[in-house]
Design a protein around this motif. Structure first.
Motif, short mmCIF file in Angstrom:
data_model
loop_
_atom_site.label_atom_id
_atom_site.label_comp_id
_atom_site.label_asym_id
_atom_site.label_seq_id
_atom_site.Cartn_x
_atom_site.Cartn_y
_atom_site.Cartn_z
N ASP A 193 0.95 -1.05 -0.11
CA ASP A 193 -0.02 -0.25 -0.29
C ASP A 193 0.98 1.17 -0.04
OD1 ASP A 193 -2.38 -1.59 -0.13
OD2 ASP A 193 -2.77 -1.58 2.31
N SER A 194 2.15 1.00 0.84
CA SER A 194 2.95 2.96 0.74
C SER A 194 3.19 1.99 -0.31
CB SER A 194 3.97 2.12 2.12
OG SER A 194 5.24 3.20 1.51
N HIS A 216 -5.06 16.11 -4.86
CA HIS A 216 -3.57 15.11 -4.48
C HIS A 216 -4.23 14.15 -4.11
CE1 HIS A 216 0.53 14.30 -3.00
NE2 HIS A 216 0.73 15.46 -3.39
N PRO A 217 -3.58 12.42 -4.40
CA PRO A 217 -4.12 10.85 -4.19
C PRO A 217 -3.76 10.63 -2.86
CG PRO A 217 -1.86 10.62 -5.32
CD PRO A 217 -2.20 12.66 -5.66
N GLN A 218 -2.87 11.30 -2.23
CA GLN A 218 -2.67 11.74 -0.57
C GLN A 218 -2.41 12.93 0.22
OE1 GLN A 218 -2.58 8.70 0.83
NE2 GLN A 218 -1.13 10.17 2.91
N GLU A 219 -3.48 12.37 1.04
CA GLU A 219 -2.93 14.18 2.25
C GLU A 219 -4.11 13.62 3.27
OE1 GLU A 219 -4.41 17.37 0.16
OE2 GLU A 219 -5.16 18.81 2.67
N ILE A 220 -3.20 14.53 4.77
CA ILE A 220 -3.06 14.23 5.57
C ILE A 220 -3.09 15.57 6.59
CG2 ILE A 220 -2.47 12.76 7.93
CD1 ILE A 220 -1.08 10.53 6.61
N THR A 253 2.61 11.54 2.69
CA THR A 253 3.34 10.26 2.42
C THR A 253 2.19 9.52 2.84
OG1 THR A 253 3.65 10.55 4.49
CG2 THR A 253 5.58 11.33 2.50
N PRO A 254 2.11 7.90 2.46
CA PRO A 254 1.87 6.82 3.39
C PRO A 254 2.07 6.93 4.99
CG PRO A 254 2.68 6.08 2.12
CD PRO A 254 3.85 7.24 1.79
N ASP A 255 3.13 7.22 5.53
CA ASP A 255 3.57 6.99 6.78
C ASP A 255 3.85 8.72 7.24
OD1 ASP A 255 3.82 6.34 9.12
OD2 ASP A 255 4.40 4.48 8.47
N PRO A 256 3.20 9.14 7.72
CA PRO A 256 4.40 10.26 7.93
C PRO A 256 5.03 10.08 9.09
CG PRO A 256 2.00 11.15 8.01
CD PRO A 256 1.92 9.76 7.34
N ILE A 257 4.30 9.55 9.85
CA ILE A 257 5.62 9.35 11.12
C ILE A 257 6.69 8.90 10.96
CG2 ILE A 257 5.64 7.78 13.42
CD1 ILE A 257 2.65 8.05 13.77
N ARG A 258 6.48 7.58 10.08
CA ARG A 258 8.10 6.45 9.85
C ARG A 258 8.57 8.09 8.87
NH1 ARG A 258 7.82 2.51 4.56
NH2 ARG A 258 10.57 1.79 4.25
N GLY A 259 8.35 8.31 7.84
CA GLY A 259 8.65 9.45 7.65
C GLY A 259 10.35 10.64 8.02
N ILE A 260 9.34 11.31 9.49
CA ILE A 260 9.97 11.96 10.10
C ILE A 260 10.47 11.15 11.01
CG2 ILE A 260 8.30 11.69 12.11
CD1 ILE A 260 8.52 14.95 12.39
N GLN A 261 10.35 9.82 11.46
CA GLN A 261 11.67 8.87 12.02
C GLN A 261 12.63 9.25 10.85
OE1 GLN A 261 9.12 6.11 13.71
NE2 GLN A 261 9.18 6.59 15.22
#
Length: 393
Positions: free
Chosen positions: A3-4, A230-234, A135-143
């Motif tokens: 999915d990511s 946009h296909p992805q937004e949080i 991004t599909p996983d902002p927490i993973r991105g910021i980490q």
């Protein structure tokens, strides 16, 4: 694909179709400045003093077409800069942009935020503007980014706010419904969105909001697509934002638009309420402000990796022995009327003006004060306005 990976591929497809930002390419350095991209000004904002070194490494994480990257190079003449992005189309433009303007201390990599560990070494300044929320996983991105931040380093982040983007969310969902199985065809999405706006009544809430806030930039399809198809937004609120920040493991230094987060701006006519609000925690206070002013469309803030040495200059002896110089992000000096680091007009007194004229990086505060009629409180006012930077003795 996972999915990511599917989401990342869709985001890359959007920016290959509509490279963003769509600013024109110049054959000279870009005009003006963004102080958040100037290491001296940003470090001073975060720590209260000039950084000890300027030959730093900077990462522009999610650089797009290189608009911010170009500024990072030109505003930091001793720094080396790295830009990464998912979109090969955007990177092609970024490379041409920087080559044409002479921003030659930069290298680009076709790389996801999630794979940033592939870059060697650490960075003193990481810029990540308008990226994590896509991004599909902002927490993973910021980490992942946090692991690349050097001790004493700073990270500047910009993510969307849900309260001020409510009408945008409605239009995004409406376009997707009409597109049906053509969702993901971004040119079709832009066409559908344009037709919707052209058809809706002028007093429609979505139309009025777009005209009020976004119409000047959204005449470009690149901007329209980035906002509405946009296909992805949080989108965040204060509570979910600090969940993201806490997950980074870094220190929250503060918002880089602090004037917005001043409660007296909203409740100054009711000082008793301002006084009662002092019992709130910092985060509760931020939440109160955004609830009272739901126009907030984004959050921009600095994080830092300890040890981060800060100076508050309450010790008069330390202040007197420090060496002042002008903030590099002011315009209009020498003049008593100038623009400060945030492009707000400042009117200097004669004494303040004379003091700033003598801030040559060689004389101490005490030496300058011996020749001008300005007291330490006046120097502290210049510091609070971030018109000068100080280097400790």
């Amino acid at each position: 694909m996972s999915d990511s990976q599917t989401v990342s591929a869709a985001v890359a497809k959007l920016y290959n179709t509509y490279p963003f930002p769509p600013e024109a390419l110049l054959d000279e350095p870009p005009p003006g400045y963004n102080w958040r991209w100037n290491w001296l000004a940003a470090h001073n904002f975060c720590t209260g003093q000039k950084p000890r070194k300027q030959d730093i490494r900077i990462l522009d994480a999610g650089c797009g077409t290189g608009v911010g990257t170009e500024y990072l190079v030109h505003l930091n003449p001793q720094a080396s800069v790295v830009g990464i992005d998912l979109s090969t189309g955007a990177l092609t433009i970024a490379k041409e942009r920087c080559q044409r303007s002479g921003a030659n201390r930069v290298e680009f990599h076709h790389l996801s935020l999630f794979d940033v560990e592939q870059l060697p070494g650490e960075f003193d300044l990481i810029n990540c503007v308008g990226v994590l929320h896509h991004t599909p996983d902002p927490i993973r991105g910021i980490q992942a980014l946090a692991k690349k931040l050097a001790p004493g380093g700073l990270m500047h982040i910009f993510v969307y706010g849900e309260l001020g983007r409510w009408e945008i969310q409605l239009m995004q969902k409406a376009i997707a419904l009409i597109q049906g199985d053509k969702k993901g065809d971004y040119r079709d999405g832009v066409q559908v969105g344009r037709q919707i706006f052209a058809s809706l009544p002028e007093n429609n809430r979505i139309v009025k909001y777009d005209k009020q806030r976004w119409s000047l930039e959204n005449h470009k399809d690149e901007n329209f697509a980035d906002m509405y198809v946009h296909p992805q937004e949080i989108d965040y609120n204060i509570e979910t934002l600090f969940e993201l920040i806490d997950a980074s493991g870094l220190e929250f230094i503060g918002f880089s638009n602090p004037s917005f987060w001043d409660l007296e701006r909203l409740l100054g006519k009711a000082p008793e309420l301002v006084e009662r609000a002092k019992d709130l925690s910092e985060r509760q206070l931020y939440r109160l402000i955004e609830l009272l002013d739901p126009e907030v469309t984004h959050y921009e803030f600095f994080l830092g990796r300890p040890p981060l040495i800060k100076a508050d200059w309450t010790d008069d002896k330390a202040l007197l022995t420090a060496t002042p110089e002008l903030n590099p992000c002011i315009q209009g000096f020498p003049s008593q009327c100038l623009f400060n680091y945030d492009y707000h007009i400042v009117n200097l007194s004669v004494a303040e003006f004379e003091f700033m004229q003598k801030c040559d990086s060689n004389s101490t505060v005490a030496e300058i004060l011996a020749g001008v009629e300005l007291g330490l409180d006046g120097v502290k006012t210049l510091l609070q306005q971030q018109l000068i930077l100080l280097t400790p003795a």
